[in-house]
Design a protein around this motif. Structure first.
Motif, short mmCIF file in Angstrom:
data_model
loop_
_atom_site.label_atom_id
_atom_site.label_comp_id
_atom_site.label_asym_id
_atom_site.label_seq_id
_atom_site.Cartn_x
_atom_site.Cartn_y
_atom_site.Cartn_z
N ALA A 46 -4.20 -7.04 -6.45
CA ALA A 46 -4.91 -5.72 -6.26
C ALA A 46 -4.98 -5.03 -7.75
O ALA A 46 -6.10 -4.61 -8.13
N LYS A 47 -4.06 -5.37 -8.67
CA LYS A 47 -3.92 -4.79 -9.98
C LYS A 47 -4.91 -5.61 -10.71
O LYS A 47 -5.51 -5.10 -11.68
N GLN A 48 -4.90 -6.78 -10.82
CA GLN A 48 -5.86 -7.59 -11.64
C GLN A 48 -7.21 -7.64 -11.15
O GLN A 48 -8.06 -7.24 -11.94
N GLU A 49 -7.60 -7.36 -10.16
CA GLU A 49 -9.14 -7.31 -9.68
C GLU A 49 -9.49 -5.83 -9.40
O GLU A 49 -10.73 -5.45 -9.76
N MET A 50 -8.84 -5.07 -9.13
CA MET A 50 -9.55 -3.53 -9.02
C MET A 50 -8.54 -2.51 -9.55
O MET A 50 -8.73 -1.22 -9.59
N ASP A 51 -7.46 -2.93 -10.34
CA ASP A 51 -6.85 -2.00 -11.24
C ASP A 51 -6.00 -1.01 -10.33
O ASP A 51 -5.76 0.36 -10.75
N ILE A 52 -5.80 -1.42 -9.06
CA ILE A 52 -4.72 -0.60 -8.25
C ILE A 52 -3.34 -1.08 -8.12
O ILE A 52 -3.31 -2.28 -8.04
N THR A 53 -2.49 0.09 -8.23
CA THR A 53 -1.13 -0.34 -8.30
C THR A 53 -0.83 -0.25 -6.77
O THR A 53 -0.27 0.87 -6.28
N LEU A 54 -0.73 -1.40 -5.80
CA LEU A 54 -0.35 -1.08 -4.58
C LEU A 54 1.21 -1.14 -4.46
O LEU A 54 2.13 -2.03 -4.76
N PRO A 55 1.73 0.02 -3.79
CA PRO A 55 3.20 0.29 -3.78
C PRO A 55 3.79 -0.74 -2.88
O PRO A 55 3.14 -1.58 -2.13
N SER A 56 5.05 -1.24 -3.32
CA SER A 56 5.95 -2.20 -2.28
C SER A 56 6.22 -1.65 -1.02
O SER A 56 6.60 -2.51 -0.05
N ARG A 57 6.54 -0.32 -0.88
CA ARG A 57 7.09 0.16 0.18
C ARG A 57 5.85 0.37 1.42
O ARG A 57 4.85 1.17 0.92
N PRO A 58 5.91 -0.10 2.53
CA PRO A 58 4.78 0.18 3.48
C PRO A 58 4.49 1.29 3.50
O PRO A 58 3.41 1.73 3.79
N ALA A 59 5.47 2.65 3.71
CA ALA A 59 5.21 3.74 4.01
C ALA A 59 4.37 4.50 2.48
O ALA A 59 3.44 5.17 3.01
N ASP A 60 4.50 4.07 1.59
CA ASP A 60 3.72 4.34 0.50
C ASP A 60 2.36 3.87 0.52
O ASP A 60 1.35 4.68 0.13
N VAL A 61 2.35 2.52 0.73
CA VAL A 61 0.85 1.93 1.16
C VAL A 61 0.11 2.88 1.85
O VAL A 61 -1.07 3.26 1.87
N ALA A 62 0.96 3.41 3.29
CA ALA A 62 0.22 3.91 4.13
C ALA A 62 -0.45 5.30 3.70
O ALA A 62 -1.47 5.72 3.88
#
Length: 206
Positions: A46-62
């Motif tokens: 996600a970081k490499q392709e979309m420059d998105i920092t996807l959080p590690s905690r599922p609640a934060d991703v939600a």
């Protein structure tokens, strides 16, 4: 075929995260309930392709997905890779369908051999054993004999192998058009109506 109301979407470490996020978006727009699973490798991609920092905690991703796509209450849930009490981990409460998009060759191999070492693999195993729709979107090239044998094994079990191969007869003008072409094929397999791409034989704009 049972109606599909709940779809598990798993994001793994293969190239092609834009397909996965666009799929989540279109399913939510179609009023489907979506359960999201993701691997650590997907965070890297996600970081490499979309420059998105996807959080590690599922609640934060939600929370991040909710801000991005504005689902209705209860429409979107995100589960961690070791969350064994999550609904998709059990045949007593599986989703109506599951899509692994994109699907790494490692995840595909694990599913083919029933390893179930994490929630993504377990949810896919549940889909197979319960006879639910399972769609894998494998992004790799070239494919080795090992990859092809694993795909054939799964296809013989009824799993849909849907490589992300955009068509050019629609005269795509942007990368988003090419992403939508692939996501449209996934939605077709789920019997979810859409207008993402013209059908073969329909007029297309050049």
């Amino acid at each position: 075929m049972r109606p599909i109301d709940t779809v598990t979407v798993a994001l793994t470490g293969a190239s092609g995260l834009p397909y996965g996020f666009r799929l989540i978006e279109t399913l939510l727009e179609a009023g489907k309930r979506v359960w999201v699973l993701y691997s650590q490798a997907a965070q890297v991609v996600a970081k490499q392709e979309m420059d998105i920092t996807l959080p590690s905690r599922p609640a934060d991703v939600a929370a991040w997905l909710a801000e991005r796509y504005r689902p209705s209450d209860g429409q979107l849930r995100v589960f961690g890779r070791e969350e064994w009490f999550a609904p998709p981990a059990s045949g007593s409460n599986p989703a109506d369908a599951m899509v692994v998009c994109p699907c790494s060759m490692g995840t595909l191999a694990a599913i083919a051999h029933g390893l179930s070492d994490n929630l993504i693999e377990r949810a896919a195993d549940v889909s197979v054993k319960e006879g639910r729709k399972l769609i894998l979107v494998p992004r790799e090239t070239p494919l080795s004999a090992i990859h092809l044998e694993n795909m054939l094994k799964l296809a013989r079990l009824g799993v849909v192998i849907l490589p992300p191969s955009p068509g050019f007869y629609t005269h795509p003008k942007t990368v988003d058009d090419m992403v939508d072409f692939v996501v449209a094929r996934v939605l077709d397999q789920l019997d979810v109506p859409h207008t993402l791409a013209p059908r073969w034989g329909q007029e297309t704009q050049r």
